[in-house]
Design an enzyme around this catalytic site. Sequence first.
Site, mmCIF file in Angstrom:
data_model
loop_
_atom_site.group_PDB
_atom_site.id
_atom_site.type_symbol
_atom_site.label_atom_id
_atom_site.label_comp_id
_atom_site.label_asym_id
_atom_site.label_seq_id
_atom_site.Cartn_x
_atom_site.Cartn_y
_atom_site.Cartn_z
ATOM 1 N N GLY A 1 29.674 49.284 78.852
ATOM 2 C CA GLY A 1 30.479 48.522 77.906
ATOM 3 C C GLY A 1 29.712 47.643 76.948
ATOM 4 C CB SER B 1 31.908 44.613 79.632
ATOM 5 O OG SER B 1 32.703 45.698 79.225
ATOM 6 C CE1 TYR C 1 35.926 44.676 80.605
ATOM 7 C CE2 TYR C 1 38.269 44.256 80.307
ATOM 8 C CZ TYR C 1 36.991 44.245 79.813
ATOM 9 O OH TYR C 1 36.748 43.811 78.538
ATOM 10 C CB SER D 1 32.770 45.514 74.569
ATOM 11 O OG SER D 1 31.910 45.701 75.670
ATOM 12 C CE LYS E 1 35.928 47.830 78.653
ATOM 13 N NZ LYS E 1 34.903 46.854 78.313
ATOM 14 C CG ASP F 1 30.033 49.164 71.644
ATOM 15 O OD1 ASP F 1 30.368 49.282 72.835
ATOM 16 O OD2 ASP F 1 30.855 49.007 70.717
ATOM 17 C CD GLU F 2 25.109 45.195 71.777
ATOM 18 O OE1 GLU F 2 25.099 43.995 72.068
ATOM 19 O OE2 GLU F 2 26.166 45.850 71.650
ATOM 20 C CB THR G 1 38.125 41.958 75.802
ATOM 21 O OG1 THR G 1 37.917 41.822 77.206
ATOM 22 C CG2 THR G 1 37.654 40.691 75.104
#
Length: 327
Positions: free
Chosen positions: A199, A175, A143, A218, A173, A201-202, A51
Amino acid sequence: MACPKKKLQGLVAATITPMTENGEINFSVIGQYVDYLVKEQGVKSVFVNGTTGEGLSLSISERRQVAEEWVTRGRNKLDHVVIHVGALSLKESQELARHAAEIGADGIAAIAPFFLKPWNKDVLINFLKEVAAAAPALPFYYYHIPALTGVKIRAEELLDGIQDKIPTFRGLKFSDQDLLDFGQCVDQNRQQQFAFLFGVDEQLLSALVMGATGAVGSTCCCLASTYNYLGKKTNQMLEAFEQKDFSSALNYQFCIQRFINFVVKLGFGVSQTKAIMTLVSGIPMGPPRLPLQKASKEFTDSAEAKLKSLDFLSLTGFKDRNMEACS
């Protein structure tokens, strides 16, 4: 290369595709990009044509060329070069998978097809099985990105018995913000030695507590990786977590969240990620490809000020000026 020397773990940068002002791929800076990730951010694995890399906005020929450049430039420098080969067309996915094997990639990954969608687990596995079979010597990763694909099949459900159908399956992965689903992926597959790559990040620290073995960057709102330019800070969080210094790990996570929270409010996405990466690394990433629009100067200026206040740029004169700077 079905059994790589090193398991895919730790930080994995979802790479940006650098472009010229005319919208052509700028292959000339990818070697510099590799060196920057390794030397400056401590990131030695990459996820190419995903992405963040605008993979689905590139032609099949361009995706092949980008993959070749990353494999070539990353040789003896990167631990893993995983190529995203997902496409709406099964034939195109298979072509990209075969090509990844031919050029010496370390693995392949694929999203679910998102226009004519699979409606249940078995249909999705049948699609992924055919993609993986085109590169039978390469580890295959799913993904999972339901916010973009619209395919709401839970990852936990998909993983149940998946290796019986796809022998080269090695992990996913993930996300998505659904930590219940992610936790059950880990809990129900403890004996499989899968790579559980988170996936968002925060939320990475929460996922580490639940058993994440690594992360492919991401964010929940824009799905663009911050590990290209915040890899060093995130690696510090991973090290603190491994050493059971949970107070420091939490401080690092909050620090990263401050920046993400700030830029999300300004409007954050792949375009803005390219602008920030150019600012932080000095490597020109160029504009995004249409329909995405180039980040505004106002955004870039605001992001730069925030990065300085958090000491992410470590520029003289900014280190001690803001109490929210992270140590």
